[in-house]
Motif scaffolding. Structure first.
Motif, PDB file in Angstrom:
ATOM      1  N   THR A 108     -15.644  -3.473 -11.144  1.00  0.00           N
ATOM      2  CA  THR A 108     -15.013  -2.215 -10.823  1.00  0.00           C
ATOM      3  C   THR A 108     -13.793  -3.132  -9.747  1.00  0.00           C
ATOM      4  O   THR A 108     -14.178  -3.776  -8.789  1.00  0.00           O
ATOM      5  N   LEU A 136     -12.389   4.699  -5.314  1.00  0.00           N
ATOM      6  CA  LEU A 136     -12.871   3.885  -7.309  1.00  0.00           C
ATOM      7  C   LEU A 136     -11.872   3.906  -8.055  1.00  0.00           C
ATOM      8  O   LEU A 136     -11.592   4.392  -7.538  1.00  0.00           O
ATOM      9  N   THR A 139     -13.324   1.158 -13.147  1.00  0.00           N
ATOM     10  CA  THR A 139     -14.364   0.464 -13.930  1.00  0.00           C
ATOM     11  C   THR A 139     -13.728   0.009 -15.376  1.00  0.00           C
ATOM     12  O   THR A 139     -14.185   1.061 -16.720  1.00  0.00           O
ATOM     13  N   TYR A 159     -19.981   8.215 -11.315  1.00  0.00           N
ATOM     14  CA  TYR A 159     -19.294   6.816 -10.727  1.00  0.00           C
ATOM     15  C   TYR A 159     -19.201   8.063  -9.700  1.00  0.00           C
ATOM     16  O   TYR A 159     -18.153   8.243  -9.518  1.00  0.00           O
TER      17      TYR A 159
END
Length: 214
Positions: A108, A136, A139, A159
């Protein structure tokens, strides 16, 4: 747990060794009341904790850490240090399904923004602690078994894009160079829910970097 403990021990030994070196070389340029900007790069030793809904035990993995920082003094002893870090985290795991062994790795990639309080007992040593906000970026999951390898990029709704965490660490300042060590962990979970295909967890990271400041 033994691996994490040994890495923390390595960080402590590194800082003690560097402090002794700085004292021997008598680096006495006291610039604690000056604003400094710099960049740094290094490595993350990452894993996860608070695993739920999993039938495996996660192992640590390494990743890249690189970014910039700004040191804002409030006098000689106290300061504020915001940072912007490209940070690769994740974990590895092994297991068995229907008699077939497999290896699983998740990477990640985050944009970390730690907002750190500085405590500067000397010109060569700085203690840091504060919250961290992580966004983020990507991933990747890699699944290996005896017959094939599957790698996929995931950007699903499960996510979380925004993660809140906490960071503690220290910097050793050797003139223009900065040796940094951080211990960071997520407070919020990275997944909105957890199952066998998409495990729910929180990141934890030991980060070592070498920086240069202006």
């Amino acid at each position: 747990m033994k691996t994490v403990t040994s890495r923390i021990g390595l960080v402590i030994v590194l800082f003690l060794t560097t402090i002794c070196y700085s004292q021997e070389t008598k680096i006495d340029n006291d610039d604690r009341d000056q604003m400094r900007f710099g960049f740094k790069a290094g490595v993350n030793f990452s894993n996860v904790y608070d695993e739920e809904g999993n039938n495996f035990v996660a192992d640590g993995k390494t990743g890249l850490a690189a970014g910039v920082f700004l040191s804002v003094p409030f006098g000689k002893v106290i300061g504020f240090q915001p940072e912007l870090i490209y940070s690769q985290k994740g974990f590895k795991a092994t297991g068995s399904v229907l008699g077939f062994d497999y290896d699983y790795k998740r990477t990640t990639t985050y944009l970390d923004i730690p907002l750190l309080l500085q405590i500067k007992p000397s010109s060569n040593f700085t203690l840091l602690a504060g919250p961290q906000f992580s966004y983020l970026l990507e991933t990747k999951n890699e699944f290996n078994n005896t017959s094939n390898t599957v790698e996929e990029e995931i950007n699903g709704d499960n996510y979380k894009k925004n993660i809140f965490g906490f960071v503690v660490g220290a910097d050793v300042n050797l003139d223009q160079f900065v040796i940094g060590g951080r211990l960071g962990w997520d407070i919020s979970k990275s997944d909105s829910d957890g199952n066998s295909d998409s495990p729910r967890y929180k990141n934890q990271v030991i980060q070592l970097t070498l920086g240069y400041r202006f």
